[in-house]
Scaffold this active site. Sequence first.
Site, PDB file in Angstrom:
ATOM      1  N   HIS A 102      -5.412  49.693 -49.460  1.00  0.00           N
ATOM      2  CA  HIS A 102      -4.988  48.353 -49.057  1.00  0.00           C
ATOM      3  C   HIS A 102      -4.620  47.481 -50.248  1.00  0.00           C
ATOM      4  CE1 HIS A 102      -6.227  47.977 -44.610  1.00  0.00           C
ATOM      5  NE2 HIS A 102      -6.005  49.250 -44.907  1.00  0.00           N
ATOM      6  N   HIS A 290      -6.063  59.342 -42.467  1.00  0.00           N
ATOM      7  CA  HIS A 290      -6.898  59.338 -41.266  1.00  0.00           C
ATOM      8  C   HIS A 290      -7.701  60.626 -41.105  1.00  0.00           C
ATOM      9  CE1 HIS A 290      -4.451  55.919 -39.185  1.00  0.00           C
ATOM     10  NE2 HIS A 290      -5.054  55.555 -40.305  1.00  0.00           N
TER      11      HIS A 290
END
Length: 768
Positions: A102, A290
């Site tokens: 992020h 993921h």
Amino acid sequence: MKDHDGATQGACPFRGTRIGGAIGSEPQLDHWWPNRLKVELLHQNPVQANPLGPDYDYAEAIKDLDIAALKADLRALLHSSKDWWPSDYGYYGPQMVRMAWHSAGTYRIADGRGGSAEGMQRFAPINSWWDNGNTDKSRRLLLPIKQKYGAKLSWADLMMLAGTLALEDMGLPIQGFAFGRVDAWEADRATYWGPEGWNGKRPSEVGQGPLEGHPNQMVTRDLRWEGDVRSDHYDLEAPLANANQALIYVDPEGPNGNGNAQDSARDIRETFARMAMNDEETVALIAGGHAFGKSHGMVSADEIGPAPEGAPIQAQGLGWQNPEGLGFAQYTMTNGIEGSWTPDPTMWDNSYLENLFKYEWKQETSPAGAVQWTPEDPDAPKTPDAHVEGQMNPLMMMTSDLALKVDPEYRKICERFLADFDYFTDCFSKAWHKLIHRDLGPTSRWLGPEIGGTFIWQDPTPEAEYPPISEADIAELKKTCLTTGLPLRELIATAWASASTYRDTDKRGGANGARIRLAPQKDWAVNNPAQLSRVLSALEQVKSDFDAKGAAKVSMADLIVLAGCAAVEAAAKAAGHDICVPFVAGRTDASDEWTDAETFDWLLPVVDGFRNYRHPGIRYQVPAEQLFLDQAAKLALTAPEWTALAGGLRALDQNYDGSETGIFTQRKGQLTNDYFRVLVSMDYAWHPQDGEEMFDIRPRAGEGASYTASRCDLVFGSNSELRQLAEYYAADDGEAYLVRDFVKAWHKVMMLDRFDVAKERRRAMALC
């Protein structure tokens, strides 16, 4: 006892007085004049804000960093769990990957802003974006390690290393890791993150009631998107890259939380492309990321406390306080979606893609009310609970995960990854390497023993195969360039066009490599291709003749800059100023094979105020002078440097198309201060043509020369801060100062991408 004016000695002088008006509490300039040009943005992150001082050299400091010990400390942290923020599965690895992702994922290719290089996730607004929920906890977990290594280790490097080491610890082979990110010491005030107000509200809604939790409850996408997600006309405002304010990439629930996977795929393709990722890299990053960890959504968003910037003072910079249960662990709330994608969330494997394609998925709602998906097959594998021992939970997918399955191109890539796990592993490893290093610049800026390979996205240039030309060679080549018959303005224009592509935001562009010879730069209208071709052809002949004389060789990259420097000297001499423009040799020439032409097109200026250029195919939502300011910021210019270069280049007749706009002189092509003398003179009046983009400048008395001007010209007389500089250069003694400052600023721009040269030499004027 009282003193001479009657106040009681020793008493508080403010006793009984209402105190107000503390610095910072008053309405700011932006409140009174919201459209003013914020020239102060050129002076962000000043040395006064940096406790390390102006002489601190991170590249030197990091040589004493014990990298092996640092990695051991990070691995020990990854495998620990703290009572105040327990680790999922007893392991902080996925949490650190998310924090690093992020931080680096804010990068956008349109203007090179965002990314990992300065650790901007520590400051507003990024530290308080809803999508960055609880990254504040990750950084606090790293604080003891940062304290241990102090100034030898930047926060920016530590965050990227923590995420990368976690991936390696979970089984992913990594491409290497480069240190070299230097921390900023204040919030970024220059980057445009979108038209919405704070926390995603429309500007008109700010202050109208409590902020809601989910970004899609705050504001719809219509402020940054044009067209419908399912229409042919579907476009995201430039230079933005994230689908919604306060998100890193896209809404995991689909556009505006609509749960539509095909719509989500369109968002993913647009936003990841604007973050410099192709389809294969996009799928690798999503599917690879993921494979680890879980998403958190156990508590309704409207119950979560404010983000760090809005938290009460006793929170000490920690935001998103959760009132439910423990407030963390099994009660954690982050993006509202709850669950894990795989049965083994701390191990690198292919189960994410295997499960995505093996099972059909049905829509459900998380405990926080978010849209998510679970397998229709009750016999599908389960995933262990991150905190409750022995509890098994259904697998989870997001709408953005299903997008990889329903989009035809993404599906082909997924099927290849399913068939060849080693290939998938290599693609994810390389995409991660690119993600965290994209804004770090060329390899010459990278530090440490494990920087990995060289990739085309680094804009590499070859190592020199011969020593740099000598001072005698430089003097000879200057004379030769001036006898080619080329006008001075064309030599100056070519050097400026080559060097001024540089972006300090991501360290791309610049004169090194001479990519102005290559597509796409040689064909940009702003570079006047016909003129450019003529100049390059003449300089190629100069190079050929020089190289044929003996062992010394000159690169085209050096020769282009050197010819421009010689022309500036001649133009100054014509105005009566005998100067020497410094030049530092050592540039090399890039090739087409090592040039990513598609991504270089993003360096094309939409407005180039130095050459009075506006891209005709782009609509502008802000005045041209705002984009000119942005250009100056990307060139790392100060306000005086910006002003001196603009006025000097006008005097040197540097409009891209040879127009007379802004050429306020009868001595065109000479380095004079005529531009500023006309600009600030009250002997002239300024009249807009159609609209307020172009202007006529006429003598008030009706006699004398008239001129035309653009907004990028008049801003130096209209803005109060820039006008002071213009008046300084317009003074009777101002021409000498202008010539001095122009030469310094010119040399700075020519050297901006010379990371192979020591700072002292890049700044030196000693060669003259």
